[in-house]
Design an enzyme around this catalytic site. Structure first.
Site, PDB file in Angstrom:
ATOM      1  CG  PHE A  26       9.385  64.614 -12.562  1.00  0.00           C
ATOM      2  CD1 PHE A  26       7.761  64.753 -12.714  1.00  0.00           C
ATOM      3  CD2 PHE A  26       9.797  63.184 -12.852  1.00  0.00           C
ATOM      4  CE1 PHE A  26       7.065  63.763 -13.020  1.00  0.00           C
ATOM      5  CE2 PHE A  26       8.974  62.145 -13.356  1.00  0.00           C
ATOM      6  CZ  PHE A  26       7.401  62.334 -13.421  1.00  0.00           C
ATOM      7  CD  GLU A 183       6.225  49.626 -11.725  1.00  0.00           C
ATOM      8  OE1 GLU A 183       5.976  50.369 -10.391  1.00  0.00           O
ATOM      9  OE2 GLU A 183       6.692  50.343 -12.594  1.00  0.00           O
TER      10      GLU A 183
END
Length: 447
Positions: A26, A183
């Site tokens: 990123f 998750e």
């Protein structure tokens, strides 16, 4: 076989300032996007040829998405219209700050400005045994290895006649209750309830156990106590066994031993307990801060250097508001990459640089279908369906490429109404190097 003696970086000479970026995550990606190719020659090095959206790796591991849905080739993002950008698929060996060169396996390259954006890697805290036998989740190959291990475990559990072996095959231990661990646990719990009974009607999935082990006193430690409490309730309602204030002492591939002495038989341990900086050789050791990150000032300059910068997870920028550095999520990397691009342009114009000020847009975590939590600016805490919708659209927004956005969104909509997962193909069987029985089993089935 490649003959390294006949390879070179093949970067053209230039009269412009050369910016060398190590890492296509990123931070590096957003830096390059914002830099003006007319003012700089930009060279990016990475050991893989794609940019991946790592927050969704757990969905690749649990057959929710295919790898190409969360990755995009770096070269595709910067086509021939992007001036003077050069990508090289090569492993960086180190840097020489005195000679101002980056050392790679196929040659060295001089830089005017160096940007280190290498991110992080799994941190096993020196436990080599755990590192050898557990599964980390930081790259696409690791996600595919874990997916193969999960599917192979179900296949083997369906044919074994040994109850103890079946138990260890159906016990899954996730170490670390941060976003990745939470998750992953939620995704496995949904598979157990909605997917696996249809695939394996002969297996009793009430005996499949999912353990979530966390050393601190709550799940999702980086988020608010409100988000942690909601998440723990969601997970417990889904049948996840949560063990707080618990540390892993050892794991030999068959048995997890906690510091308390408790043992859990399991052939699959997912290590999500921490990360450390993916460091580059050549920088002074005194610059390495907590978490294996590189100390930088408020301009993202590595301490003691005016021409070396670090951004994203690898950078440790301490401030009054962030005494432990910025959180290891995508937003600081994105903002630092964009901000550094502006400062590099200021440098070549002989203008003073501007300090970096991180804007915290909040944190999100998903636990399962229409179950999520969100900490938003203004001390706002959301849970349930609203947080799930926010999580969905934020992740769609930050995916690279229209195709990826379309594929992921259609997958999620389909799963919302059908509970169905991906194709669940074992296309690259995973075998541990020292597991002779498993290797023999795979070879027999391939004949």
């Amino acid at each position: 076989m490649l003959n390294f003696d006949k390879l070179s970086l093949n970067i053209p000479e230039t009269t412009k300032p050369r910016v060398v970026v190590i890492g296509g995550g990123f931070g590096g990606l957003n830096l390059v996007k914002k830099l003006n190719g007319k003012d700089f020659q930009i060279v990016m090095f990475d050991k893989q040829n794609y940019h991946g959206f790592w927050p969704l790796l757990y969905q690749v591991a649990t057959a929710g998405l295919e790898p190409d849905a969360i990755a995009e080739p770096i070269r595709k993002m910067f086509d021939e219209d992007y001036e003077d950008f050069h990508f090289r698929l090569v492993r960086v060996l180190g840097v020489d700050p005195v000679a101002k060169t980056v050392k790679t396996m196929i040659g060295d390259l001089h830089y005017d400005y160096l940007v280190i954006a290498t991110g992080t890697k799994a941190n096993f805290f020196g436990n080599e045994q755990v590192k050898k036998y557990s599964f980390s989740l930081k790259t696409i190959p690791e996600a595919l290895n874990l997916r193969s291990q999960l599917l192979q475990s179900f296949e083997q559990a369906s044919i074994t006649v040994d109850p103890e072996n079946r138990e260890s095959l159906l016990n899954f231990v996730i170490v670390g209750a941060g976003p990745t661990g939470v998750e992953m646990a939620g995704s496995l719990a949904e598979m157990r309830k909605h997917v696996l009974p249809g695939d394996y009607p002969g297996l009793d999935f009430s005996k499949m156990k999912i353990y979530l082990v966390e050393g601190l006193d709550r799940v999702l430690p980086p988020m608010s106590p409100e988000a942690s409490a909601k998440t723990q309730k969601y997970l417990e309602d889904m049948g996840v066994i949560i063990k707080l204030k618990s540390l892993v002492d050892s794991y030999d591939g068959e048995t997890v031993t906690l510091k308390t002495g408790e043992q859990i038989r399991s052939q699959t341990v997912v290590w999500a307990a921490g990360v450390t900086g993916a460091l580059i050789d050549g920088l002074p050791k005194e610059l390495i801060a907590r978490g294996g990150r590189v100390t930088v000032n408020e301009f993202n300059q590595v301490e003691g250097y005016s021409d070396i910068f670090a951004i994203g997870d690898i950078a440790f920028m301490k401030s009054e508001k962030w005494p432990n550095g910025h959180p290891g999520v995508a937003q600081p990397a994105i903002q630092q990459g964009q901000h550094l691009a502006k400062n590099l342009r200021r440098l070549i114009r002989k203008e003073p640089m501007v300090k970096f000020d991180y804007f915290d847009k909040g944190s999100l975590a998903i636990i399962g279908r229409v179950r999520a939590v969100a900490d938003l600016p203004g001390n706002v805490h959301l849970g349930g369906f609203i947080a799930w919708v926010a999580w969905l659209f934020v992740h769609i927004y930050y995916l690279i490429g229209f195709r990826s956005k379309l594929v992921v969104l259609s997958n999620w909509i389909y799963r919302l109404f059908t509970y169905e997962r991906g194709t669940r193909l074992i296309i690259r069987p995973f075998v541990r190097k020292d597991d002779k029985d498993a290797e023999e089993f795979v070879m027999k089935n391939e004949m």
